[in-house]
Design an enzyme around this catalytic site. Sequence first.
Site, PDB file in Angstrom:
ATOM      1  CD1 TRP A 130       4.505  11.306  26.254  1.00 49.35           C
ATOM      2  CD2 TRP A 130       3.035  10.783  27.844  1.00 49.35           C
ATOM      3  NE1 TRP A 130       4.839  12.025  27.365  1.00 49.35           N
ATOM      4  CE2 TRP A 130       3.959  11.717  28.367  1.00 49.35           C
ATOM      5  CE3 TRP A 130       2.031  10.311  28.679  1.00 49.35           C
ATOM      6  CZ2 TRP A 130       3.889  12.186  29.677  1.00 49.35           C
ATOM      7  CZ3 TRP A 130       1.956  10.770  29.978  1.00 49.35           C
ATOM      8  CH2 TRP A 130       2.875  11.698  30.468  1.00 49.35           C
ATOM      9  CG  ASN A 131      -0.422  14.233  27.635  1.00 53.00           C
ATOM     10  OD1 ASN A 131      -0.375  14.250  26.404  1.00 53.00           O
ATOM     11  ND2 ASN A 131      -0.563  15.332  28.343  1.00 53.00           N
ATOM     12  CE  LYS A 162       6.721   9.479  15.260  1.00 47.41           C
ATOM     13  NZ  LYS A 162       6.429   9.456  16.719  1.00 47.41           N
ATOM     14  N   PRO A 163       1.901   9.099  16.095  1.00 48.80           N
ATOM     15  CG  PRO A 163       1.332   6.908  16.697  1.00 48.80           C
ATOM     16  CD  PRO A 163       1.622   7.781  15.502  1.00 48.80           C
ATOM     17  N   GLY A 206       2.848  19.137  21.918  1.00 47.21           N
ATOM     18  CA  GLY A 206       4.049  18.658  22.591  1.00 47.21           C
ATOM     19  C   GLY A 206       4.769  19.791  23.281  1.00 47.21           C
ATOM     20  CB  SER A 207       8.172  19.982  24.668  1.00 44.66           C
ATOM     21  OG  SER A 207       9.037  19.845  23.546  1.00 44.66           O
ATOM     22  CD  GLU A 229      -2.133  21.655  23.672  1.00 42.94           C
ATOM     23  OE1 GLU A 229      -1.412  21.843  24.674  1.00 42.94           O
ATOM     24  OE2 GLU A 229      -2.739  20.605  23.448  1.00 42.94           O
ATOM     25  CG  LEU A 230       3.904  24.745  21.386  1.00 41.83           C
ATOM     26  CD1 LEU A 230       4.883  25.839  20.995  1.00 41.83           C
ATOM     27  CD2 LEU A 230       4.300  23.414  20.759  1.00 41.83           C
ATOM     28  CB  CYS A 260      -0.760  20.605  28.181  1.00 39.57           C
ATOM     29  SG  CYS A 260      -2.358  20.322  27.408  1.00 39.57           S
ATOM     30  CD  GLU A 313       3.849  21.458  31.576  1.00 40.08           C
ATOM     31  OE1 GLU A 313       2.628  21.295  31.424  1.00 40.08           O
ATOM     32  OE2 GLU A 313       4.638  21.609  30.622  1.00 40.08           O
TER      33      GLU A 313
END
Length: 476
Positions: free
Chosen positions: A148-149, A172-173, A225-226, A247-248, A281, A379
């Site tokens: 979302w960011n 898929k947003p 995402g996470s 990309e985590l 991130c 984080e």
Amino acid sequence: MKKYLMYVDGEWAGNELDTMDVVNPANGEVIGTVPYGGKKEAQAAIEAADRAFSSWSSLTAYERAGYLKKLQELMLENEEELAETMTLEMGKPMKESRGEVRYAASFLEWFAEEGKRVYGETIPSHLGGKRLQVWKKPVGVVGAITPWNFPAAMLTRKIGPALAAGCPVIMKPSRESPLTAVKLTELCVEAGFPKGVVNLVTGSSSQIAGELMQNEKVRKITFTGSTEIGKQLIRQSADQVKKLSLELGGHAPMLVMDDADLDKAVKGVVASKFRNAGQTCICGNRIFVQSGIYDEFVQKFSEEVQKLKVGDGLDEETDIGPLINKDGLEKVARHVEDAARKGAKVVTGGKPITVKNGMYYTPTVMSEVSEDMILMKEETFGPVAPIMKVETDEEAVRLANQTPYGLAAYVFSENVARGMKIIEQLDYGIVGWNDGAPSAAQVPFGGMKESGIGREGGHEGMDAFIESQYVSIGID
């Protein structure tokens, strides 16, 4: 309030489905709805993309580049609408949203050109009767799952290279910010992308992602995402050995050495730490400052932070908008309370801002921070800057690397030899040296350790969507 639709096989779809609300975190108002799709809708999108693969991949790289460049032009022409949509659904200040639109469009421009430079090879043969070559082929249908960011840039950074390589995509947003993806899809339609090449599915994350992972027609997943979800995707990919780009999470350290230009360092740390209210991130999460300049840095830094204006992102004067939701706000408050209880000093900020249904937290600076505090281990994803005193370069590097994450790090030092030695010891995929904003379309973006697999952006960004096919040709 507008009802938006998903886009599958060249048609707007999902009008008959239940909907989910999209909420403005600045005031709690519902600004629109999107269809609550699931497994069935994901299957339809996958089938459409699979049907489109042969014709799309058969186009020349120059023809595919034409579509991407048209989409880039449309994004820039519609910058204000895209930026406002982004600000409304996730709170980012308008000046940052406009910057993200331009940043997102730059990936389309970059990969439109990079797709023309996917070169094969001719390899010297060990036998006179053979010719050895390497051909390059698109990997196949791609599922792109985004957070979302950065609802525009995370999409274009993924679909840009996929489409340039010849791969149709299913987007898929995030359920928190799907409207920017809808607007981008509208521009894809206007740009004339063929039926099935670009698909958008909104709704149940578990069902849609589950189908993308389980369906054999999807050959590649690209996800931001996470780390927790990334690990689940790795496990789910095992049955098909499905290709992944991940990309985590990050927990970026910022090392301010005693030979730093303090004004430059303060500016760089503010830019990194408080961009998007600290919800990035790669934003600085742990600030390590050498003892000789510690007090002066804390003072100058705090003075700059106090100048930041908090408010609705639609206000042109706003520097820091709301956090994305109640969970995000409560996490920030919990981290600050834990640090204060363990001896940290709140230099400025340190409390939520009471606005009806608004998710605001004051820009916060904390000094006298220690390793045992939660915000130095996890984080925070919020506008909180913890500053810890260190004595030596070795201590700063040790503390910086003391995390399972390795996405981004920052070093402020005016000594070239010293800076290079420190950076060589940092286990991070991205390092900003006297630079708080290192991102760009033409550079590789990604992390080490538990911060992900692969790189996005730069010439490496194409690699994830290309297969190498070795061909041995007998000519005798």
